[in-house]
Design an enzyme around this catalytic site. Sequence first.
Site, PDB file in Angstrom:
ATOM      1  N   SER A   1      -3.154  -0.651  14.883  1.00  0.00           N
ATOM      2  CA  SER A   1      -4.010   0.567  14.478  1.00  0.00           C
ATOM      3  C   SER A   1      -5.051   1.040  15.819  1.00  0.00           C
ATOM      4  O   SER A   1      -5.412   0.550  16.511  1.00  0.00           O
ATOM      5  CB  SER A   1      -5.615   0.921  13.458  1.00  0.00           C
TER       6      SER A   1
ATOM      7  N   GLY B   1       1.168  -1.443  -0.293  1.00  0.00           N
ATOM      8  CA  GLY B   1       0.062   0.060   0.346  1.00  0.00           C
ATOM      9  C   GLY B   1       0.635   1.062   0.060  1.00  0.00           C
ATOM     10  O   GLY B   1       0.672   2.084   0.570  1.00  0.00           O
TER      11      GLY B   1
ATOM     12  N   GLY C   1      -1.751   7.475   1.509  1.00  0.00           N
ATOM     13  CA  GLY C   1      -1.832   7.295   2.546  1.00  0.00           C
ATOM     14  C   GLY C   1      -0.570   7.051   3.701  1.00  0.00           C
ATOM     15  O   GLY C   1       0.822   8.097   2.878  1.00  0.00           O
TER      16      GLY C   1
ATOM     17  N   TYR D   1     -13.548  -3.426  10.959  1.00  0.00           N
ATOM     18  CA  TYR D   1     -12.297  -2.820  10.714  1.00  0.00           C
ATOM     19  C   TYR D   1     -11.603  -2.628  12.052  1.00  0.00           C
ATOM     20  O   TYR D   1     -10.237  -3.973  11.736  1.00  0.00           O
ATOM     21  CB  TYR D   1     -12.963  -1.104   9.960  1.00  0.00           C
TER      22      TYR D   1
END
Length: 316
Positions: free
Chosen positions: A156, A27, A31, A181
Amino acid sequence: MPPTSSAPPWDVHRLPRAEGSSVLVTGGNAGIGYFIAEQLSATGATVVLGSRDPARAEAAITSIRSHVPGADVRAVRLDLADPASLRAAAESLEVHALDAVVHNAGVALDDPPRRETGDGHELMFGTNHLGHFALTARLMPLLSAAPAARVVTVGSFAAKSERLDLDDLQSRRDYRAKRTYGRSKLAQMYFGLELDRRLRALGSPVQSLVVHPGGALDSLTPPRPPVHARSAGARLRAAPAALLVQGKHAGAWPAVRAVLDPAARGGQLWGPHLFGLRGTPRQEAVWSQLSDTAVAARLWEASCHLTDVDPGNLRG
């Protein structure tokens, strides 16, 4: 034991040189992953962006090179929701050894309905956790070939208030997007710590660390067009939030430190130093739920069953 810091003091703006090393950032085209890749490129490392979208990867590469002249950066196609792409991605790295992989890519859905990968796994759990779990198995021969490779898993802060339901890992009985999530990211963090325990038991030189970015907002992130654009109005509206959170460029700092800092060690958790939400990176105490090794072991076995691979097999 309280967290420790390295000496001399870590400076996020004066990173150690890393010429000759190779790092894969999943990724890395957007971001936090983009800024991890940009900052690592500035050290002289070879950085490979793992991305589903070749056009977005190319835009990221162009942006990195404009900010880091001479950056050695390229991309491989990687879709964590597609097991068939994982082996191909590992083979297309074209390196004899991989010094680090940063497991950063992720899917975050805000609303129902529940979605699945092609293999029938809930999309966020299947991508964020199972995809990285299986990718690590594919990369293990390359990681083991490096002198002291690191697996850095980006969790996270949203996971801190969650607990895993080992009887409903796929959220089939009770699907709530934000909770699912958070649990997918918690599963990633369990994996990163359990991986290190298993690597230590095998006497492997590979180390596994877990990080989280704290609170990282687009509106506090410096522009990197066309990868990331920010209006003056958005910046002004977000200014009060800067007291508590930060931009995605700063959210990248814990992962970058976990890759580069010689004082960082496997099994550690790193995050921002101010309330875990903003600021320079530091080692922090492992969250209480992540200390449950029985849960971690059960998740590992379930993940092996669901992916048909075992990252603890150093032959890959």
